[in-house]
Enzyme design. Sequence first.
Site, PDB file in Angstrom:
ATOM      1  N   LEU A 102       5.573   7.005  -2.026  1.00  0.00           N
ATOM      2  CA  LEU A 102       6.549   7.871  -2.698  1.00  0.00           C
ATOM      3  C   LEU A 102       6.752   7.338  -4.110  1.00  0.00           C
ATOM      4  O   LEU A 102       6.618   6.128  -4.348  1.00  0.00           O
ATOM      5  CB  LEU A 102       7.891   7.833  -1.957  1.00  0.00           C
ATOM      6  N   ASP A 103       7.116   8.231  -5.021  1.00  0.00           N
ATOM      7  CA  ASP A 103       7.421   7.794  -6.384  1.00  0.00           C
ATOM      8  C   ASP A 103       8.657   6.901  -6.374  1.00  0.00           C
ATOM      9  O   ASP A 103       9.471   6.955  -5.442  1.00  0.00           O
ATOM     10  CB  ASP A 103       7.708   9.015  -7.279  1.00  0.00           C
TER      11      ASP A 103
END
Length: 238
Positions: A102-103
């Site tokens: 995930l960012d």
Amino acid sequence: MRLDKFFSNTATLSRSECAKACRAGLVSVDGTVIKDPSFQVDPEKNAIAYKGERINYKKYIYIMLNKPEGYVCSNDEPGGSIVFELIDQKLLKLGLFVCGRLDKDTTGLVIITNDGTSAHNALSPKRHVSKEYEFALADPISEADLDTLRGGATLADGTETLPCEIKMTGEKEGIIILHEGKYHQIKRMFASVGNKIVRLARTKFGGISLDPSLPQGKWRYLTEQEGTVFAENNKKTY
Ligand code: URA
């Protein structure tokens, strides 16, 4: 397998801690105190205990983490925070992978495991493992733009995305289900229709739902059933 290897593989004791624990009479196999850390055990058959507590042997561990903002899903972030800081540090020596990054500013479900095959499969573009996210947009979005994204968008660099499902739950909020995982995909998809993601949280991945009782920044092991679902789900090719 040697007793000290068993303890180190289960992240219970390091080899030197195991030697000390054996000397102190804290380790037993099938009820008999064992003083020799090189004693051979069969984790499938023997009941191995430390301080009287049975230690279960699992070939692989699967962890669910509710990732907060500000943490990266990689092994190193010079001067920054990484998701591995949020779990039991003893587990790090098991050789863990993050399945589906995930960012830094995305929150929610992250699966961490030492099952390299499952991790690899979860990420393989061939398997189309589905991921569900809740999102919030900067601006309201038209049905026409939603349909464009649903049918497969063309990103700014010409990359084509696969069809996906999007359901709006409010004027600027919704749920999106992807069957692939390109870099910054959701942000780039909404940018391709002139909008902007202002909040993104993953709620499902490979058949596993984020436990609603797990606070951000906390982790737990997947249950036996969740672990099986995850491993099985990632074997399928859609
Ligand atoms: N898509 C994004 O843009 N960011 C994420 O973190 C996950 C999917």
